[in-house]
Motif scaffolding. Sequence first.
Motif, PDB file in Angstrom:
ATOM      1  N   ASP A   1       6.876  72.418  38.538  1.00  0.00           N
ATOM      2  CA  ASP A   1       6.931  71.372  39.560  1.00  0.00           C
ATOM      3  C   ASP A   1       8.161  70.493  39.429  1.00  0.00           C
ATOM      4  O   ASP A   1       8.728  70.364  38.353  1.00  0.00           O
ATOM      5  CB  ASP A   1       5.694  70.480  39.467  1.00  0.00           C
ATOM      6  CG  ASP A   1       4.472  71.145  40.046  1.00  0.00           C
ATOM      7  OD1 ASP A   1       4.237  70.988  41.257  1.00  0.00           O
ATOM      8  OD2 ASP A   1       3.769  71.839  39.300  1.00  0.00           O
TER       9      ASP A   1
ATOM     10  N   ASP B   1      16.878  64.676  36.322  1.00  0.00           N
ATOM     11  CA  ASP B   1      15.761  63.774  36.634  1.00  0.00           C
ATOM     12  C   ASP B   1      14.724  64.419  37.542  1.00  0.00           C
ATOM     13  O   ASP B   1      13.534  64.146  37.421  1.00  0.00           O
ATOM     14  CB  ASP B   1      16.293  62.518  37.345  1.00  0.00           C
ATOM     15  CG  ASP B   1      16.339  61.333  36.389  1.00  0.00           C
ATOM     16  OD1 ASP B   1      16.211  61.563  35.180  1.00  0.00           O
ATOM     17  OD2 ASP B   1      16.518  60.200  36.865  1.00  0.00           O
TER      18      ASP B   1
ATOM     19  N   MET C   1       4.811  67.867  26.987  1.00  0.00           N
ATOM     20  CA  MET C   1       4.817  69.331  26.993  1.00  0.00           C
ATOM     21  C   MET C   1       5.194  69.848  25.613  1.00  0.00           C
ATOM     22  O   MET C   1       6.078  69.276  24.962  1.00  0.00           O
ATOM     23  CB  MET C   1       5.851  69.765  28.023  1.00  0.00           C
ATOM     24  CG  MET C   1       5.709  71.180  28.431  1.00  0.00           C
ATOM     25  SD  MET C   1       6.191  71.359  30.135  1.00  0.00           S
ATOM     26  CE  MET C   1       5.198  72.742  30.578  1.00  0.00           C
TER      27      MET C   1
ATOM     28  N   THR D   1       4.683  63.045  31.203  1.00  0.00           N
ATOM     29  CA  THR D   1       4.222  64.430  31.130  1.00  0.00           C
ATOM     30  C   THR D   1       4.634  64.946  29.760  1.00  0.00           C
ATOM     31  O   THR D   1       5.821  65.005  29.457  1.00  0.00           O
ATOM     32  CB  THR D   1       4.873  65.290  32.239  1.00  0.00           C
ATOM     33  OG1 THR D   1       4.503  64.741  33.498  1.00  0.00           O
ATOM     34  CG2 THR D   1       4.417  66.733  32.174  1.00  0.00           C
TER      35      THR D   1
ATOM     36  N   CYS E   1       9.786  66.677  39.559  1.00  0.00           N
ATOM     37  CA  CYS E   1       9.292  65.332  39.233  1.00  0.00           C
ATOM     38  C   CYS E   1       9.678  64.388  40.374  1.00  0.00           C
ATOM     39  O   CYS E   1      10.688  63.706  40.320  1.00  0.00           O
ATOM     40  CB  CYS E   1       9.919  64.881  37.914  1.00  0.00           C
ATOM     41  SG  CYS E   1       9.474  63.224  37.459  1.00  0.00           S
TER      42      CYS E   1
ATOM     43  N   VAL F   1       9.114  66.303  25.448  1.00  0.00           N
ATOM     44  CA  VAL F   1       8.926  67.665  24.926  1.00  0.00           C
ATOM     45  C   VAL F   1       8.818  67.587  23.407  1.00  0.00           C
ATOM     46  O   VAL F   1       9.719  67.060  22.748  1.00  0.00           O
ATOM     47  CB  VAL F   1      10.089  68.586  25.361  1.00  0.00           C
ATOM     48  CG1 VAL F   1       9.884  69.992  24.827  1.00  0.00           C
ATOM     49  CG2 VAL F   1      10.223  68.608  26.871  1.00  0.00           C
TER      50      VAL F   1
ATOM     51  N   ILE G   1      13.545  67.219  37.568  1.00  0.00           N
ATOM     52  CA  ILE G   1      12.508  68.031  36.914  1.00  0.00           C
ATOM     53  C   ILE G   1      12.001  67.412  35.613  1.00  0.00           C
ATOM     54  O   ILE G   1      10.947  67.784  35.134  1.00  0.00           O
ATOM     55  CB  ILE G   1      12.969  69.491  36.649  1.00  0.00           C
ATOM     56  CG1 ILE G   1      14.303  69.543  35.916  1.00  0.00           C
ATOM     57  CG2 ILE G   1      13.037  70.285  37.910  1.00  0.00           C
ATOM     58  CD1 ILE G   1      14.673  70.960  35.506  1.00  0.00           C
ATOM     59  N   ALA G   2      12.768  66.468  35.040  1.00  0.00           N
ATOM     60  CA  ALA G   2      12.374  66.035  33.698  1.00  0.00           C
ATOM     61  C   ALA G   2      12.384  64.528  33.477  1.00  0.00           C
ATOM     62  O   ALA G   2      12.338  64.092  32.327  1.00  0.00           O
ATOM     63  CB  ALA G   2      13.292  66.703  32.682  1.00  0.00           C
ATOM     64  N   ALA G   3      12.409  63.723  34.530  1.00  0.00           N
ATOM     65  CA  ALA G   3      12.537  62.264  34.336  1.00  0.00           C
ATOM     66  C   ALA G   3      11.442  61.693  33.435  1.00  0.00           C
ATOM     67  O   ALA G   3      11.688  60.816  32.630  1.00  0.00           O
ATOM     68  CB  ALA G   3      12.525  61.565  35.683  1.00  0.00           C
ATOM     69  N   ASP G   4      10.210  62.215  33.578  1.00  0.00           N
ATOM     70  CA  ASP G   4       9.076  61.612  32.859  1.00  0.00           C
ATOM     71  C   ASP G   4       8.596  62.490  31.707  1.00  0.00           C
ATOM     72  O   ASP G   4       7.483  62.316  31.236  1.00  0.00           O
ATOM     73  CB  ASP G   4       7.920  61.382  33.840  1.00  0.00           C
ATOM     74  CG  ASP G   4       7.295  62.693  34.308  1.00  0.00           C
ATOM     75  OD1 ASP G   4       8.016  63.715  34.289  1.00  0.00           O
ATOM     76  OD2 ASP G   4       6.115  62.714  34.668  1.00  0.00           O
ATOM     77  N   MET G   5       9.428  63.423  31.254  1.00  0.00           N
ATOM     78  CA  MET G   5       8.947  64.392  30.273  1.00  0.00           C
ATOM     79  C   MET G   5       9.189  64.016  28.823  1.00  0.00           C
ATOM     80  O   MET G   5      10.201  63.403  28.499  1.00  0.00           O
ATOM     81  CB  MET G   5       9.557  65.753  30.560  1.00  0.00           C
ATOM     82  CG  MET G   5       8.771  66.411  31.671  1.00  0.00           C
ATOM     83  SD  MET G   5       9.211  68.056  32.016  1.00  0.00           S
ATOM     84  CE  MET G   5       9.158  68.783  30.471  1.00  0.00           C
TER      85      MET G   5
ATOM     86  N   PHE H   1      17.356  64.125  28.048  1.00  0.00           N
ATOM     87  CA  PHE H   1      17.839  64.972  29.140  1.00  0.00           C
ATOM     88  C   PHE H   1      18.740  64.147  30.056  1.00  0.00           C
ATOM     89  O   PHE H   1      18.431  62.991  30.344  1.00  0.00           O
ATOM     90  CB  PHE H   1      16.677  65.551  29.955  1.00  0.00           C
ATOM     91  CG  PHE H   1      15.758  66.429  29.156  1.00  0.00           C
ATOM     92  CD1 PHE H   1      16.250  67.522  28.466  1.00  0.00           C
ATOM     93  CD2 PHE H   1      14.404  66.164  29.078  1.00  0.00           C
ATOM     94  CE1 PHE H   1      15.410  68.331  27.714  1.00  0.00           C
ATOM     95  CE2 PHE H   1      13.554  66.969  28.337  1.00  0.00           C
ATOM     96  CZ  PHE H   1      14.066  68.055  27.646  1.00  0.00           C
TER      97      PHE H   1
END
Lengths: 378, 98
Positions: B50, A167, A114, A112, B52, A175, A169-173, A162
């Motif tokens: 959302d 994880d 962002m 993802t 993850c 930014v 909310i942000a494991a695959d992020m 991060f």
Amino acid sequence: MKRAVERHLNILEFTLASLLRRKVKNLSLLTMYLLVIFMLASLVFFVTALKREAAMILNDAPDMVVQRLVAGRQDLVPAEYAAEITRIRGVTAVRPRLWGYYYDALNGANYTVMASDDPNTTSDKAAIGAGVAKVRNLAVGDLLPLISYDKAPLMLEIGTIFPSASDLIAADMIVISPRDFHQLFNFPSGQATDLAVSVRNAKELPTVAAKIAVQFPDSRPILKSEILRTYQSVFDWRGGMALLILASSLLSFIIFAWDKATGLSAEERKEIGILKSIGWETSDVLLLKFWEGIVISLTAFLLGVVLAYGHVFFLSAPLFAQVLKGWSVIYPNFKLVPVVNAYQLAVLFFLTVVPYTTATIIPCWRAATIDPDAAMRY
Amino acid sequence: MRRSLQFLLFTSFGLLILMLLPLHAHRAQQLSVAELRGQSFLLKSLQLTDLCLVTEARYTRHPAMADRHSPFQEHPVALEHFPSGSLILPPLHGRDKP
């Protein structure tokens, strides 16, 4: 009093000896029973903890997100929408969000991506989730090469990773800066993926949403309450996993209860007959069977619940993680904050221990009230 | 020791652990507050919507932002083919709106 305690202890002693005589049968029954309770309790703990985490984390989600639909699909929102929405009374801020998905052909993972409007976010730098760092084997200072939509390489230096605690909310992020975002996706300027709208008074949210829907008929406002409700029902009992586990647990209990309610084995009937013929009262026989039910069900309940707690909160629910993983290459480490309350434990107890114990007593009462001679000849 | 007493001791020990679980959970919740604040900062600064939970499909990665019918949008006769699509319920906002 002492006599009553002694009577119970003696009957319990006899119960344990009787259960140990049929060691293989009872141990397999205990194991199956324990597994059913373990799965049911794991599901209850996992879902409750996840719902609590979602409610707490998403409390800081935007008041409203405005999407634009074209031919039934989500499309980019022009910047003019943001300017018009800002003029609606009660709206305090409208932030265009730039985000999308990047498929990494190297490992098959979906990231993802962002854009952060934080002025400290510099170009050619990226903050990534622990999941991305793990699959790409990256550390702070390394370069993350991405291929932009016009097939030009985009080299991003990893500024931050991060912590794995975030994880969920942000494991695959990934930014990045808005400039890098536009370059990566060849994203048209003056457009946004969607708009995050802040409203001064939460009570006015439905009114503001209605005004947006009237002013922009192709828009779809999503309120924070709807986001929260989505996560409260995300693993609803009607959902696949919950339904599967509940159905298999229910089926197992029906089999247990059916096995018990259809009657006792010839050996058990004979045992009751012998006990009655040597002077045991009907109440003693019922007490024996009551203790038998308690020994099996309470042991299974205690072990099942404690093991489920360890499985979900100490081992991060590996059984469910495997189910959720599916085709995902990046999946978060479900380090959930434990949630256990008396209500959950009471529900689990009444769903598991009480039906089994009751199902043990009834056929026994039928056998214990008939003539000992007839019971032995059965 | 009598077998019945051994069983009662074992059960008491099990009940004790069971009663300690809510206490452990309460303590863990208190300890997680600081961690949660850090996550809230990230969420606020990026305006995230959302969790993850799953990353295999966009409608299960961002269920709150998806349509009810997104799994079937890939092509006219597309069938749901991601395992997580059968586990996670569609968003609520699609039920009363297009």
